[in-house]
Structure formats: C-alpha cells, structure tokens
Design a protein around this motif. Structure first.
Motif, PDB file in Angstrom:
ATOM      1  N   PRO A   1     -17.166  50.789 -10.231  1.00  0.00           N
ATOM      2  CA  PRO A   1     -16.596  51.317 -11.473  1.00  0.00           C
ATOM      3  C   PRO A   1     -15.287  50.618 -11.835  1.00  0.00           C
ATOM      4  N   VAL A   2     -15.150  50.291 -13.110  1.00  0.00           N
ATOM      5  CA  VAL A   2     -13.898  49.764 -13.643  1.00  0.00           C
ATOM      6  C   VAL A   2     -13.334  50.839 -14.565  1.00  0.00           C
ATOM      7  N   VAL A   3     -12.144  51.322 -14.239  1.00  0.00           N
ATOM      8  CA  VAL A   3     -11.549  52.445 -14.959  1.00  0.00           C
ATOM      9  C   VAL A   3     -10.192  52.017 -15.504  1.00  0.00           C
ATOM     10  N   ALA A   4      -9.964  52.263 -16.788  1.00  0.00           N
ATOM     11  CA  ALA A   4      -8.686  51.941 -17.417  1.00  0.00           C
ATOM     12  C   ALA A   4      -7.917  53.215 -17.727  1.00  0.00           C
ATOM     13  N   VAL A   5      -6.605  53.165 -17.547  1.00  0.00           N
ATOM     14  CA  VAL A   5      -5.722  54.263 -17.927  1.00  0.00           C
ATOM     15  C   VAL A   5      -4.974  53.822 -19.181  1.00  0.00           C
ATOM     16  N   SER A   6      -5.097  54.568 -20.262  1.00  0.00           N
ATOM     17  CA  SER A   6      -4.492  54.171 -21.529  1.00  0.00           C
ATOM     18  C   SER A   6      -2.966  54.216 -21.459  1.00  0.00           C
ATOM     19  N   PRO A   7      -2.302  53.141 -21.911  1.00  0.00           N
ATOM     20  CA  PRO A   7      -0.842  53.166 -21.996  1.00  0.00           C
ATOM     21  C   PRO A   7      -0.346  53.757 -23.311  1.00  0.00           C
ATOM     22  N   ILE A   8      -1.291  54.104 -24.203  1.00  0.00           N
ATOM     23  CA  ILE A   8      -0.944  54.701 -25.488  1.00  0.00           C
ATOM     24  C   ILE A   8      -1.206  56.198 -25.418  1.00  0.00           C
ATOM     25  N   VAL A   9      -0.202  56.979 -25.747  1.00  0.00           N
ATOM     26  CA  VAL A   9      -0.300  58.441 -25.715  1.00  0.00           C
ATOM     27  C   VAL A   9       0.147  58.977 -27.069  1.00  0.00           C
ATOM     28  N   GLY A  10      -0.761  59.683 -27.734  1.00  0.00           N
ATOM     29  CA  GLY A  10      -0.412  60.231 -29.036  1.00  0.00           C
ATOM     30  C   GLY A  10      -0.016  59.175 -30.046  1.00  0.00           C
ATOM     31  N   GLY A  11      -0.628  58.009 -29.954  1.00  0.00           N
ATOM     32  CA  GLY A  11      -0.345  56.939 -30.902  1.00  0.00           C
ATOM     33  C   GLY A  11       0.908  56.137 -30.615  1.00  0.00           C
ATOM     34  N   GLN A  12       1.563  56.422 -29.489  1.00  0.00           N
ATOM     35  CA  GLN A  12       2.800  55.723 -29.132  1.00  0.00           C
ATOM     36  C   GLN A  12       2.701  55.144 -27.722  1.00  0.00           C
ATOM     37  N   ALA A  13       3.412  54.052 -27.507  1.00  0.00           N
ATOM     38  CA  ALA A  13       3.514  53.496 -26.157  1.00  0.00           C
ATOM     39  C   ALA A  13       4.575  54.271 -25.386  1.00  0.00           C
ATOM     40  N   ILE A  14       4.280  54.574 -24.143  1.00  0.00           N
ATOM     41  CA  ILE A  14       5.277  55.258 -23.317  1.00  0.00           C
ATOM     42  C   ILE A  14       6.498  54.381 -23.143  1.00  0.00           C
ATOM     43  N   LYS A  15       6.277  53.085 -22.949  1.00  0.00           N
ATOM     44  CA  LYS A  15       7.374  52.129 -22.784  1.00  0.00           C
ATOM     45  C   LYS A  15       6.889  50.776 -23.270  1.00  0.00           C
ATOM     46  N   GLY A  16       7.771  50.023 -23.913  1.00  0.00           N
ATOM     47  CA  GLY A  16       7.407  48.675 -24.315  1.00  0.00           C
ATOM     48  C   GLY A  16       6.807  48.597 -25.707  1.00  0.00           C
ATOM     49  N   PRO A  17       6.399  47.386 -26.118  1.00  0.00           N
ATOM     50  CA  PRO A  17       6.002  47.146 -27.510  1.00  0.00           C
ATOM     51  C   PRO A  17       4.510  47.241 -27.786  1.00  0.00           C
TER      52      PRO A  17
END
Length: 319
Positions: free
Chosen positions: A220-236
């Motif tokens: 299995p290849v699993v990705a964790v989204s860095p976008i939360v509620g349409g915003q990046a937690i940190k960075g651009p």
C-alpha cells in the motif's frame, strides 16, 4: 518495514512519529534533496537537516527547522564584512554543513555522509537522501528561472510561480538504499508524508521510473494531505497550487497522486471530501492530521500504519 518519503517540517514531524512507534530496522526515511544548494562554499541540505535534527530531538520547536538554542555570531560577523546573509546559517548548524562539505570532498556519497551525520547526532533510524546525484528544484517566474532557495528564502515566495523544473532528475538514480528497501520482502507500506507535493515529493517522483518502482513494490502507498481546510499548515503549498491552476484542497492532493497512491489521509476539516476521494479509486481516512505536540505525531503515525494495513487487506482497486 516502512518507507516514508518526506521533506519539510510536516514531513519531518510524521517521520518522527513513525520513529516513535517503529524500531530502527523497520523505518527508512527517504528525504527530498531538490532543495539542496551550495552556499558560501558549503553544501546545504535543508530537508535532510530538518529530518535529522527532528529525529535527534534538537530541532527548533518554534520554527520546526534549524537547531534549538542556536546562536548567530557567524552571520553577524559575515554581515559586518559585507557578505551574503539572506540565507541564515546558525553557528551550530554551520558545523553540519562544514562537515558534510568536507566528507563529500573526500569522495563520500551523500548517502554515506548522511549516515555519518545521523550517527554523530544519535539518530538510530535510517535517513537517506532520495539520490546521491544532484537534483535541483528550479522555479519559473515572470523574470525567468531561479533556484528554489532564491525563490523561497531570498524572495519569500512572493513572485508568482509559473512552473517548476527538477534539474538533473532525468539523469539521477535513486539512492541504492532506496532501491534495496523497495525490493525488501519485509516492506509493508510506503507513506507519503504531509510534505509539499510539488516541492518535496515531486523531485523524487521525477527520477526516471520512480513511480513504476513504487508501484512495483506491491505494498500500500498512503499519502497524508498537507492541505487542511484549503490551507497549508506550513509553507507555500496552497499558494503554489493556486498559481499552477489548482484549487488548494485535500481532494486536489489526492488527484495529484492518483495512479500512485492507494489511500489518502484527510483532516477532520476535510471530511466532506472523503466521498470524492473515494470516487478517484483512493481509500480515504479522516482523522486529526495537524501535529501540534509530539504525542500527536506518534498518534497519527499509528493511525497511518493501521490504515495502510487496512488498505492492504481491502484494496480500493487497481492503481
């Protein structure tokens, strides 16, 4: 064994969580080197250093990058002499770059140098650059093409991003340790950490045949989204997605990885997107993905591992 692909602060935090719940022999962190550059005559590897310092428990808790308790006498002296100070190297951090540059000059590979630095920092889990060959992320703006650190640090991500190029990727080879791990019978899952898909994960995927190698691992290849509620937690990440013509959302992250990943982890803020993610043929998991404290890292790591096991038992369909 688990392979974690990472870059940036979010990626380093999840790697740290995985290290908290997995013994050293069962985790390999493969880190983006597209951000690497030569500065003041030294080889600087920002993502590798962030992962190493985080695993060593020495990362600056306020920024997530750099070292805690840092001092800046070198930069102050350099400024007095009229030197370049737009990319700040702390006094302790400087020692890492000096040591790395010296070992590379002796003919050691970046993989070997990283292992040596990790050992010196007391990091037991394996940290590996994605390649021993140079890959450099280049940013196209209206004025032309500039290096990533020029865009990210010197220009504070202010120019409109028109495109990205991963210079050298076409000739780069995955680090030998990564190829060995992908063929290891103990491999159980590949985790794409909540790192910027375009800046931290894409340089690795740009190496010839890399996507095919990940799929061929048959785990299995699993990705964790860095976008939360349409915003990046940190960075651009959100800014870059908008400027590349994509709506910044966890669903867009899933679309970006479609054909590669089997599962995508979304924050509770994006629970309404889970059905749309599932419609892509990607299994969704909704949980708390923002890692405020160290216990959040271990909790999320455990949930991601359990999710990967669940996906392996009930695959959402052929990739």
């Amino acid at each position: 064994m688990i392979i974690a692909l990472a870059g940036g602060v979010g990626g380093a935090k999840l790697v740290d969580g995985l290290a908290a719940v997995l013994p050293p022999a069962e985790l390999l962190a493969v880190v983006n080197t597209g951000d690497d550059f030569d500065h003041l005559g030294l080889r600087v590897c920002p993502d590798l250093d962030t992962v190493m310092y985080t695993l060593a428990g020495r990362a600056n808790p306020e920024t997530g990058w750099g070292l805690a308790g840092e001092s800046w006498q070198f930069m102050q002296a350099l400024e007095r002499l009229g030197g370049e100070t737009w990319f700040r190297l702390g006094d302790q951090d400087l020692a890492t770059h000096v040591r790395r540059t010296g070992l590379l000059a002796q003919g050691r590979t970046l993989s070997e140098v990283t292992a040596s630095l990790c050992a010196a920092l007391g990091v037991a889990h394996r940290v590996l650059p994605m390649s021993d060959d140079p890959v450099r992320t280049m940013v196209r703006i209206d004025e032309g093409e500039i290096g990533f650190q020029d865009y990210f640090v010197r220009r504070h991500c202010e120019p409109v991003l028109r495109g990205l190029r991963y210079a050298g990727a076409e000739a780069a080879r995955p680090a030998p340790g990564l190829l060995q791990a992908l063929g290891d019978a103990r491999l159980r899952a590949i985790v794409l950490c909540p790192s910027n898909p375009y800046l931290s994960i894409a340089p690795l995927l740009a190496m010839p045949g890399m996507r095919e190698r990940l799929r061929a691992a048959r785990v299995p290849v699993v990705a964790v989204s860095p976008i939360v509620g349409g915003q990046a937690i940190k960075g651009p990440a959100a800014k870059i997605m908008r400027e590349l013509g994509h709506a910044p959302s966890a669903l867009e992250v899933a679309r970006h990885y479609r054909g590669l990943v089997d599962g995508c982890v979304l924050d509770h803020a994006d629970a309404a997107l889970s059905e749309d993610v599932a419609a892509l043929g990607i299994a969704p998991l909704v949980t708390a993905t923002v890692m405020h404290a160290r216990e959040d890292r271990a909790r999320l790591a455990q949930e991601v591992l359990a999710f990967a096991h669940q996906v392996a038992a009930n695959p959402p369909g052929a990739r």
